[in-house]
Design an enzyme around this catalytic site. Structure first.
Site, PDB file in Angstrom:
ATOM      1  CB  THR A  13      -6.796   1.746  -1.828  1.00  0.00           C
ATOM      2  OG1 THR A  13      -6.079   2.735  -2.556  1.00  0.00           O
ATOM      3  CG2 THR A  13      -6.773   0.465  -2.662  1.00  0.00           C
ATOM      4  CG  ASP A  14      -7.277   6.727  -3.955  1.00  0.00           C
ATOM      5  OD1 ASP A  14      -6.389   5.870  -3.774  1.00  0.00           O
ATOM      6  OD2 ASP A  14      -7.043   7.954  -3.868  1.00  0.00           O
ATOM      7  CD  GLU A  15      -2.631   2.772  -4.998  1.00  0.00           C
ATOM      8  OE1 GLU A  15      -2.252   1.801  -5.670  1.00  0.00           O
ATOM      9  OE2 GLU A  15      -1.922   3.339  -4.157  1.00  0.00           O
TER      10      GLU A  15
ATOM     11  CE  LYS B 102      -7.107  -2.931  -0.022  1.00  0.00           C
ATOM     12  NZ  LYS B 102      -7.300  -3.417   1.382  1.00  0.00           N
TER      13      LYS B 102
ATOM     14  CE1 TYR C 150      -2.575  -2.254  -1.304  1.00  0.00           C
ATOM     15  CE2 TYR C 150      -2.510  -0.299  -2.701  1.00  0.00           C
ATOM     16  CZ  TYR C 150      -2.944  -0.940  -1.557  1.00  0.00           C
ATOM     17  OH  TYR C 150      -3.762  -0.281  -0.661  1.00  0.00           O
TER      18      TYR C 150
END
Ligand code: NAD
Ligand code: DAU
Length: 332
Positions: A121-123, A152, A148
């Site tokens: 994810t970009d997060e 990741k 979260y």
């Protein structure tokens, strides 16, 4: 024909990928999915048994994972605990699935020398200011905010280590926010659509200034197939479709498309540590691998998604009341 093992293939993006693979390739897919609250067997309904095999199981089950890796050519790893709000409430499952689960798969990829693609994810890059002219690139330093996104980020680093230390043939992609069919009603867009269908006012966290970079799940799928086919081992590719919008604009568009007054929503308690803005620069994927998104028109994609939720109430109805009760207990 390639035999693909898809973890998390009964979840939102995983099931969209399985549909995409069946429609666009000759590959056979085996789905490995634990059917947590986020998994739904019905998301794979209608797909031919000759093309898709479903295995209910956990990615931390090393014996099962070992057997399935022995029977496959390539693995695409979607399975994860994926919701930020849940990670603020109970982080532990995020560590088990996102960290230990990814470790378990990497060990099997190493043992069986299997091509491995890790979905991220970009997060992992943290967030950007609203007026920052820049966007995330493959060179942006990791700076995750939530339980979260930190798990990741940890899983991405495990993949990189297994490539460098053990020669695992892996690639990584970091994608922006997806929308489309089969997304759980806990997430922003389906929550607001199903609220309107149920006569509940949409709920906007804080002022709604936060920006997300929306991409249709089917474009995410075509990007992943492109990377699987042409990606360079050890490389990371960012996936995005230039779809930046703030949450307030998205809620107002949903209301407009559903025939409601554009101010018929509530501001509710903001998310703790709420990332302000995500934005993806996907130049590398487009120029080096020749990928391009097909869903350029967000409004048209959103209208089709609204229609899907109108037509698929039996798919989401069972989860709706519990999700709303959870949010209500948090003032959201
Ligand atoms: P989701 O929550 O809808 O689906 C996750 C799936 O994984 C479910 O089917 C669930 O049953 C399964 N699962 C969870 N734990 C498991 C375990 N221990 N063993 C086996 N299966 C397990 O998630 P999603 O939104 O489809 O996200 C899929 C992947 O894409 C995740 O890795 C997520 O980080 C990544 N991603 C999501 C987005 C987004 O906008 N949703 C954007 C970029 C990246
Ligand atoms: O950027 C990719 C990420 O996108 C993925 O890694 C995650 O798995 C996925 O869940 C998504 O994360 P977000 O936290 O951005 O998505 P979510 O749908 O939870 O929220 C989108 C935005 O909407 C966010 O700014 C919070 C806000 N929001 C969310 C809900 C559920 C609201 O304003 N109201 C809501 O009811």
């Amino acid at each position: 024909m390639t035999r693909l093992l898809v973890t998390g293939g009964a979840g939102f993006i995983g099931s969209n990928f399985v549909h995409h693979v069946v429609e666009n390739t000759d590959h056979h897919v085996t789905v490995l999915d634990a059917l947590t609250y986020a998994g739904n067997r019905a998301s794979l309904e209608g797909l031919p048994e000759s093309r898709v095999t479903f295995v209910k199981g956990d990615i931390t089950d090393s014996a099962l994972v070992d057997r399935l890796f022995g029977e496959t050519d390539a693995v695409v790893h979607y399975a994860a605990e994926s919701h930020n709000d849940n990670s603020l409430h109970d982080p532990r499952p995020f560590l088990d699935t996102n960290i230990v689960g990814t470790y378990t798969l990497l060990e099997a990829a190493r043992k069986h020398d299997r091509r491995f693609h890790h979905i991220s994810t970009d997060e992992v890059y943290g967030d950007l200011e609203l007026d920052d002219p820049g966007r995330f690139t493959e060179q942006t330093p990791y700076n995750p905010s939530s339980p979260y996104s930190s798990t990741k980020a940890g899983s991405d680093l495990l993949v990189r280590a297994w490539v460098r230390s053990f020669g695992v043939r892996a690639t990584i992609s970091n994608c922006s926010n997806n929308y489309g069919p089969y997304q759980h009603v806990e997430k922003f867009i389906p929550r607001q659509i199903t609220n309107v269908i149920r006569g509940i006012r949409p709920k906007l966290y804080g002022k709604g200034e936060n920006v997300r970079d929306w991409i249709h799940a089917d474009d995410h799928s075509s990007a992943v197939l492109t990377i699987l086919d042409k990606g360079e081992i050890g490389e990371t590719y960012l996936i995005g479709a230039d779809g930046e919008r703030n949450n307030k604009d998205v809620v107002e568009l949903i209301l407009l498309l559903m025939g409601q007054p554009s101010d018929a929503y509530d501001h509710v308690t903001d998310r703790a540590g709420h990332d302000l803005r995500y934005a993806i620069d996907s130049t590398k994927l487009r120029t080096e691998l020749g990928w391009a998104p097909k869903y350029g028109d967000f409004e048209a994609g959103l209208a089709a998604t609204i229609q899907w939720y109108r037509d698929s109430e039996s798919w989401w109805a069972g989860a709706k009341d519990g999700v709303e009760a959870f949010y209500a207990s948090k003032g959201q």
